[in-house]
Design a protein around this motif. Structure first.
Motif, short mmCIF file in Angstrom:
data_model
loop_
_atom_site.label_atom_id
_atom_site.label_comp_id
_atom_site.label_asym_id
_atom_site.label_seq_id
_atom_site.Cartn_x
_atom_site.Cartn_y
_atom_site.Cartn_z
N ASP A 1 0.86 -1.18 0.00
CA ASP A 1 0.00 0.00 0.00
C ASP A 1 0.90 1.24 0.00
N GLU A 2 1.34 1.64 -1.17
CA GLU A 2 2.27 2.75 -1.28
C GLU A 2 1.64 4.07 -0.86
N TYR A 3 0.35 4.21 -1.12
CA TYR A 3 -0.33 5.44 -0.71
C TYR A 3 -0.30 5.59 0.81
N GLY A 4 -0.69 4.53 1.52
CA GLY A 4 -0.68 4.57 2.97
C GLY A 4 0.71 4.81 3.54
N GLN A 5 1.70 4.17 2.97
CA GLN A 5 3.07 4.34 3.44
C GLN A 5 3.55 5.77 3.25
N SER A 6 3.23 6.34 2.09
CA SER A 6 3.66 7.72 1.83
C SER A 6 2.97 8.70 2.78
N LYS A 7 1.74 8.40 3.18
CA LYS A 7 1.02 9.30 4.07
C LYS A 7 1.56 9.24 5.50
N VAL A 8 2.07 8.09 5.91
CA VAL A 8 2.71 8.00 7.21
C VAL A 8 3.94 8.90 7.26
N ILE A 9 4.74 8.86 6.22
CA ILE A 9 5.95 9.68 6.17
C ILE A 9 5.60 11.16 6.11
N ALA A 10 4.63 11.51 5.26
CA ALA A 10 4.23 12.91 5.12
C ALA A 10 3.66 13.45 6.42
N GLU A 11 2.90 12.64 7.13
CA GLU A 11 2.33 13.08 8.40
C GLU A 11 3.42 13.30 9.44
N ARG A 12 4.44 12.46 9.44
CA ARG A 12 5.54 12.66 10.38
C ARG A 12 6.29 13.95 10.06
N GLU A 13 6.45 14.26 8.79
CA GLU A 13 7.07 15.53 8.40
C GLU A 13 6.27 16.69 8.98
N LEU A 14 4.96 16.57 8.95
CA LEU A 14 4.08 17.62 9.47
C LEU A 14 4.25 17.78 10.98
N ILE A 15 4.22 16.65 11.69
CA ILE A 15 4.32 16.69 13.15
C ILE A 15 5.66 17.27 13.60
N ASP A 16 6.72 16.94 12.88
CA ASP A 16 8.06 17.40 13.25
C ASP A 16 8.42 18.76 12.66
N SER A 17 7.46 19.40 11.99
CA SER A 17 7.76 20.63 11.25
C SER A 17 8.00 21.83 12.15
N GLY A 18 7.45 21.81 13.35
CA GLY A 18 7.54 23.00 14.21
C GLY A 18 6.48 24.04 13.92
N LEU A 19 5.59 23.76 12.96
CA LEU A 19 4.50 24.70 12.67
C LEU A 19 3.52 24.73 13.84
N LYS A 20 2.95 25.88 14.09
CA LYS A 20 2.03 26.05 15.21
C LYS A 20 0.62 25.62 14.87
N HIS A 21 0.19 25.89 13.65
CA HIS A 21 -1.19 25.62 13.26
C HIS A 21 -1.21 24.62 12.10
N PHE A 22 -1.33 23.36 12.43
CA PHE A 22 -1.47 22.32 11.42
C PHE A 22 -2.48 21.31 11.91
N VAL A 23 -3.00 20.54 10.99
CA VAL A 23 -3.89 19.43 11.33
C VAL A 23 -3.81 18.40 10.22
N SER A 24 -3.88 17.13 10.60
CA SER A 24 -3.92 16.05 9.62
C SER A 24 -5.24 15.33 9.75
N LEU A 25 -5.97 15.24 8.66
CA LEU A 25 -7.27 14.57 8.62
C LEU A 25 -7.10 13.21 7.94
N ARG A 26 -7.17 12.17 8.72
CA ARG A 26 -7.05 10.82 8.15
C ARG A 26 -8.42 10.39 7.63
N LYS A 27 -8.57 10.46 6.33
CA LYS A 27 -9.87 10.20 5.72
C LYS A 27 -10.11 8.70 5.53
N THR A 28 -11.36 8.34 5.63
CA THR A 28 -11.80 7.01 5.25
C THR A 28 -12.12 7.02 3.75
#
Length: 261
Positions: free
Chosen positions: A93-120
């Motif tokens: 599942d390459e899509y799911g794997q890429s989203k895990v990495i992208a979400e970690r980039e977001l969490i570690d970004s240091g940005l103050k206002h972000f949100v990740s919506l894990r869609k069904t």
């Protein structure tokens, strides 16, 4: 959005909100893993860089899209998904794997206002036009809590309105459509085929076309984002099975009721 950094920078500059909804998704993503990671991960990195380069990055609110498939296949009786569940993406599942990495980039970004919506799974009329084996990857007994494309869009619009509280930002949320959208795959097949005039989907499918024990994504995500920060009216699932709600039903679907069993 272009993966070219200058283009991304020009799009971000001067904005209050960035809604990053673009991605390479399955099934195309699974056949093109390098492109998938370049777009889904590289695109997230470019947007984060562009926001951080602004004079006031804390004033910009970034919304990204993840997937409940980040926690892997979740068949009954373990189909309830929570944000804190281990990230265990299904094989290939390459899509799911890429989203895990992208979400970690977001969490570690240091940005103050972000949100990740894990869609069904997002239900839209064009779903009937998909001609790919991915449509048979979910066992008939598997459960999915879908969400309508209208509700998914309405949620993004509501996030950009006044009244969203500060505690909403910095969160990761599962997004689902609620009780009425929690369907087994067999129930989904029944509702779709009956909507186009076919009483029994076995007129369309052979049982052995469908997987028996694997799937991607948690079946019933906990839709914590619907309240209290982002109230959004939900579309009852039955409304989507009426004729006016399926304006793009392909010709084979509209004529299906005339086919002999």
């Amino acid at each position: 959005m272009s993966r070219t950094t200058p283009t991304v920078l020009s799009c971000v500059t001067g904005t209050d909100f960035v809604l990053h909804t673009g991605a390479v998704v399955s099934p195309f993503a699974d056949d093109h893993p390098e492109l998938t990671h370049a777009v889904n991960v590289g695109g997230a990195r470019n947007i984060i860089r562009a926001i951080k380069s602004q004079p006031e990055p804390d004033a910009i609110r970034l919304v990204t899209i993840g997937t409940v498939a980040q926690s892997g296949d979740r068949n009954p009786p373990h189909h309830w998904g929570r944000v804190g569940d281990p990230l265990r993406v299904s094989h290939y599942d390459e899509y799911g794997q890429s989203k895990v990495i992208a979400e970690r980039e977001l969490i570690d970004s240091g940005l103050k206002h972000f949100v990740s919506l894990r869609k069904t799974g997002i239900f839209h009329p064009g779903i009937l036009e998909i001609r790919d084996p991915i449509m048979t990857h979910s066992p008939f007994a598997g459960v999915m809590e879908w969400v309508s494309v209208e509700d998914a869009s309405r949620l993004l619009a509501n996030i950009c309105e006044d009244g969203v509280t500060q505690d909403f930002w910095g969160g990761i949320y599962n997004i689902g459509g609620g009780d009425g959208w929690r369907l087994t795959n067999w129930e989904l097949q029944l509702q779709i085929t009956q909507a186009v005039g076919v009483k029994d989907p076995r007129q369309w499918y052979d049982r052995n076309w469908f997987a028996t024990g694997t799937s991607t994504g948690s079946g019933s995500p906990t839709p914590t984002c619907w309240n209290p920060s982002c109230p959004s009216a939900r579309t009852p699932s039955r409304r989507l099975w009426t004729a006016p709600s399926l304006p793009h039903t392909p010709a084979f679907g509209s004529q299906a009721k005339f086919l002999p069993p």
